[in-house]
Design a protein around this motif. Structure first.
Motif: not given
Length: 177
Positions: A55, A58, A118
């Motif tokens: 996580d 990316k 995010w």
């Protein structure tokens, strides 16, 4: 109201993309401004597989927004300092697609994800002093050169500077992308 079709999309990398990404990350012609390009493809494969499943990292393929979804490069953005809500971004466009503004578009999409999805406080990026195209991209997307890491990278037998760029969430909010 005029509808503008985006020229590119960022496609999240999947495990099926690992071999392609390994070839990209070990291709010396794509990373000519870097001080180190990995050569151990098995190690890169392990690293890419681990990162795709995380996580904090990316990995995207930059694709043309056409019927074929032609891959034209890669972009990665990952936690720089999690506790400070900062992310670091890097990208590469394949040579035949360079100079057409695709890096700018991809980086803007990544900033949108970082700040709007995010909740990043800042996004940073670094580049070799001789990578003029890359630092022009960073400046065009609103990043500010905050510093110079003097003689940070060893490239082609000599030490070269690395530029450090940043954009804050408050600066991003004022932009009209």
């Amino acid at each position: 109201m005029r509808i503008i079709k985006e020229r590119i999309v960022l496609s999240p990398a999947a495990l099926a993309d690992v071999e392609f990404i390994v070839e990209t990350k070990t291709c010396t012609s794509l990373w000519s401004f870097e001080d180190f390009i990995p050569t151990d493809k098995e190690e890169v494969k392990r690293m890419v597989t681990e990162r795709i499943s995380s996580d904090w990292y990316k990995q995207y393929l930059i694709k043309l927004n056409n019927t074929e979804k032609t891959t034209i490069g890669e972009l990665h953005i990952h936690w720089y300092v999690k506790e400070r809500e900062s992310w670091e971004m890097g990208y590469s466009i394949f040579p035949e697609y360079q100079g057409q503004g695709y890096s700018i578009e991809a980086a803007r999409i990544a900033l949108k994800y970082a700040f709007e999805e995010w909740n990043a406080h800042k996004v940073v990026s670094m580049c070799n002093e001789f990578n003029i195209a890359s630092y022009k991209v960073l400046e065009k997307i609103g990043m500010i050169r905050e510093g110079v890491f003097r003689e940070e990278l060893h490239r082609q037998g000599k030490w070269v500077d690395q530029y450090f760029y940043c954009i804050l969430d408050s600066e991003y909010q004022k932009m009209n992308f």
